[in-house]
Scaffold this motif. Sequence first.
Motif, PDB file in Angstrom:
ATOM      1  N   SER A  80     -29.411  36.608  13.255  1.00 10.04           N
ATOM      2  CA  SER A  80     -30.237  37.746  12.902  1.00 10.04           C
ATOM      3  C   SER A  80     -29.705  38.973  13.630  1.00 10.04           C
ATOM      4  CB  SER A  80     -31.686  37.503  13.304  1.00 10.04           C
ATOM      5  OG  SER A  80     -32.215  36.411  12.598  1.00 10.04           O
ATOM      6  N   TYR A  81     -29.647  40.079  12.915  1.00  6.42           N
ATOM      7  CA  TYR A  81     -29.134  41.330  13.446  1.00  6.42           C
ATOM      8  C   TYR A  81     -30.086  42.443  13.062  1.00  6.42           C
ATOM      9  CZ  TYR A  81     -24.835  38.678  13.972  1.00  6.42           C
ATOM     10  OH  TYR A  81     -23.920  37.728  14.330  1.00  6.42           O
ATOM     11  N   TRP A  82     -29.958  43.587  13.728  1.00  6.83           N
ATOM     12  CA  TRP A  82     -30.771  44.739  13.373  1.00  6.83           C
ATOM     13  C   TRP A  82     -29.998  46.008  13.678  1.00  6.83           C
ATOM     14  CZ3 TRP A  82     -32.141  48.303  17.078  1.00  6.83           C
ATOM     15  CH2 TRP A  82     -32.008  47.911  18.400  1.00  6.83           C
ATOM     16  N   VAL A  83     -30.354  47.068  12.955  1.00  5.16           N
ATOM     17  CA  VAL A  83     -29.799  48.394  13.219  1.00  5.16           C
ATOM     18  C   VAL A  83     -30.943  49.395  13.168  1.00  5.16           C
ATOM     19  CG1 VAL A  83     -27.483  47.918  12.332  1.00  5.16           C
ATOM     20  CG2 VAL A  83     -29.230  48.805  10.786  1.00  5.16           C
ATOM     21  N   ARG A  84     -30.801  50.463  13.910  1.00  2.00           N
ATOM     22  CA  ARG A  84     -31.752  51.569  13.858  1.00  2.00           C
ATOM     23  C   ARG A  84     -30.999  52.796  13.358  1.00  2.00           C
ATOM     24  NH1 ARG A  84     -36.608  51.867  15.768  1.00  2.00           N
ATOM     25  NH2 ARG A  84     -36.304  50.243  17.314  1.00  2.00           N
ATOM     26  N   VAL A  85     -31.451  53.316  12.220  1.00  4.12           N
ATOM     27  CA  VAL A  85     -30.811  54.458  11.582  1.00  4.12           C
ATOM     28  C   VAL A  85     -31.561  55.719  11.996  1.00  4.12           C
ATOM     29  CG1 VAL A  85     -30.183  55.475   9.372  1.00  4.12           C
ATOM     30  CG2 VAL A  85     -30.105  52.994   9.661  1.00  4.12           C
ATOM     31  N   ALA A  86     -30.835  56.723  12.491  1.00  6.05           N
ATOM     32  CA  ALA A  86     -31.457  57.938  13.012  1.00  6.05           C
ATOM     33  C   ALA A  86     -31.653  59.025  11.968  1.00  6.05           C
ATOM     34  CB  ALA A  86     -30.620  58.496  14.162  1.00  6.05           C
ATOM     35  N   GLY A  87     -30.896  58.995  10.872  1.00  4.00           N
ATOM     36  CA  GLY A  87     -31.025  60.029   9.858  1.00  4.00           C
ATOM     37  C   GLY A  87     -30.051  61.170  10.020  1.00  4.00           C
ATOM     38  N   ASP A  88     -29.075  60.995  10.917  1.00  3.27           N
ATOM     39  CA  ASP A  88     -28.094  62.058  11.132  1.00  3.27           C
ATOM     40  C   ASP A  88     -26.879  61.936  10.224  1.00  3.27           C
ATOM     41  OD1 ASP A  88     -26.921  59.838  12.233  1.00  3.27           O
ATOM     42  OD2 ASP A  88     -26.606  60.711  14.212  1.00  3.27           O
ATOM     43  N   GLY A  89     -26.794  60.855   9.454  1.00  2.00           N
ATOM     44  CA  GLY A  89     -25.694  60.664   8.520  1.00  2.00           C
ATOM     45  C   GLY A  89     -24.475  60.007   9.131  1.00  2.00           C
ATOM     46  N   GLY A  90     -24.493  59.757  10.436  1.00  2.00           N
ATOM     47  CA  GLY A  90     -23.350  59.122  11.090  1.00  2.00           C
ATOM     48  C   GLY A  90     -23.261  57.644  10.759  1.00  2.00           C
ATOM     49  N   PRO A  91     -22.050  57.111  10.643  1.00  2.00           N
ATOM     50  CA  PRO A  91     -21.895  55.683  10.330  1.00  2.00           C
ATOM     51  C   PRO A  91     -22.334  54.801  11.492  1.00  2.00           C
ATOM     52  CG  PRO A  91     -19.767  56.670  10.799  1.00  2.00           C
ATOM     53  CD  PRO A  91     -20.765  57.788  10.801  1.00  2.00           C
ATOM     54  N   ILE A  92     -22.814  53.603  11.163  1.00  2.00           N
ATOM     55  CA  ILE A  92     -23.251  52.615  12.145  1.00  2.00           C
ATOM     56  C   ILE A  92     -22.434  51.358  11.903  1.00  2.00           C
ATOM     57  CG2 ILE A  92     -25.174  51.195  12.928  1.00  2.00           C
ATOM     58  CD1 ILE A  92     -27.020  53.459  11.923  1.00  2.00           C
ATOM     59  N   GLU A  93     -21.860  50.804  12.973  1.00  2.00           N
ATOM     60  CA  GLU A  93     -21.085  49.585  12.834  1.00  2.00           C
ATOM     61  C   GLU A  93     -21.947  48.392  13.231  1.00  2.00           C
ATOM     62  OE1 GLU A  93     -17.106  47.466  14.573  1.00  2.00           O
ATOM     63  OE2 GLU A  93     -17.100  49.637  14.273  1.00  2.00           O
ATOM     64  N   LEU A  94     -22.024  47.406  12.334  1.00  2.00           N
ATOM     65  CA  LEU A  94     -22.755  46.172  12.569  1.00  2.00           C
ATOM     66  C   LEU A  94     -21.721  45.066  12.680  1.00  2.00           C
ATOM     67  CD1 LEU A  94     -25.447  44.581  12.706  1.00  2.00           C
ATOM     68  CD2 LEU A  94     -25.360  44.445  10.220  1.00  2.00           C
ATOM     69  N   SER A  95     -21.516  44.516  13.872  1.00  2.00           N
ATOM     70  CA  SER A  95     -20.505  43.492  14.106  1.00  2.00           C
ATOM     71  C   SER A  95     -21.150  42.122  14.111  1.00  2.00           C
ATOM     72  CB  SER A  95     -19.802  43.732  15.444  1.00  2.00           C
ATOM     73  OG  SER A  95     -19.159  44.980  15.434  1.00  2.00           O
ATOM     74  N   VAL A  96     -20.676  41.241  13.221  1.00  3.35           N
ATOM     75  CA  VAL A  96     -21.169  39.877  13.143  1.00  3.35           C
ATOM     76  C   VAL A  96     -20.239  39.026  14.005  1.00  3.35           C
ATOM     77  CG1 VAL A  96     -21.668  37.952  11.598  1.00  3.35           C
ATOM     78  CG2 VAL A  96     -22.029  40.292  10.826  1.00  3.35           C
ATOM     79  N   THR A  97     -20.799  38.438  15.063  1.00  2.00           N
ATOM     80  CA  THR A  97     -19.979  37.682  16.009  1.00  2.00           C
ATOM     81  C   THR A  97     -20.537  36.292  16.232  1.00  2.00           C
ATOM     82  OG1 THR A  97     -21.261  38.524  17.875  1.00  2.00           O
ATOM     83  CG2 THR A  97     -19.305  39.771  17.241  1.00  2.00           C
ATOM     84  N   GLU A  98     -19.723  35.413  16.759  1.00  2.00           N
ATOM     85  CA  GLU A  98     -20.191  34.089  17.157  1.00  2.00           C
ATOM     86  C   GLU A  98     -20.833  34.217  18.532  1.00  2.00           C
ATOM     87  OE1 GLU A  98     -17.522  30.730  15.243  1.00  2.00           O
ATOM     88  OE2 GLU A  98     -16.454  31.898  16.724  1.00  2.00           O
ATOM     89  N   TYR A  99     -21.801  33.369  18.820  1.00  2.00           N
ATOM     90  CA  TYR A  99     -22.468  33.396  20.104  1.00  2.00           C
ATOM     91  C   TYR A  99     -21.663  32.654  21.134  1.00  2.00           C
ATOM     92  CZ  TYR A  99     -26.352  34.753  17.170  1.00  2.00           C
ATOM     93  OH  TYR A  99     -27.148  35.379  16.256  1.00  2.00           O
TER      94      TYR A  99
END
Length: 87
Positions: free
Chosen positions: A68-87
């Motif tokens: 499970s992952y999550w991101v918080r988007v601020a609304g500034d238009g900047g890209p967000i990187e979501l990295s899927v990794t092994e534990y």
Amino acid sequence: MGLFTSYYLTTRKSPIQVTNYTGYGNDMTIKMTSGGKNQTITKSQLSSGLFPGRYDFDITSGGADDGSYWVRVAGDGGPIELSVTEY
């Protein structure tokens, strides 16, 4: 602010870039589980951007270490990187 009869709020969508570091290739199933939504979305839909808020995801990449992952988007238009990794 009392000089104008109407106002509007503008915001920009932020693209989410998903990177898979699990070693199981890029064939991932991404389900958005936030806000009662339980829908499968594609990486291209994420790259088109999300409006401000917190988004929760369940990601299946074909390995034993899905998560499970999550991101918080601020609304500034900047890209967000979501990295899927092994534990």
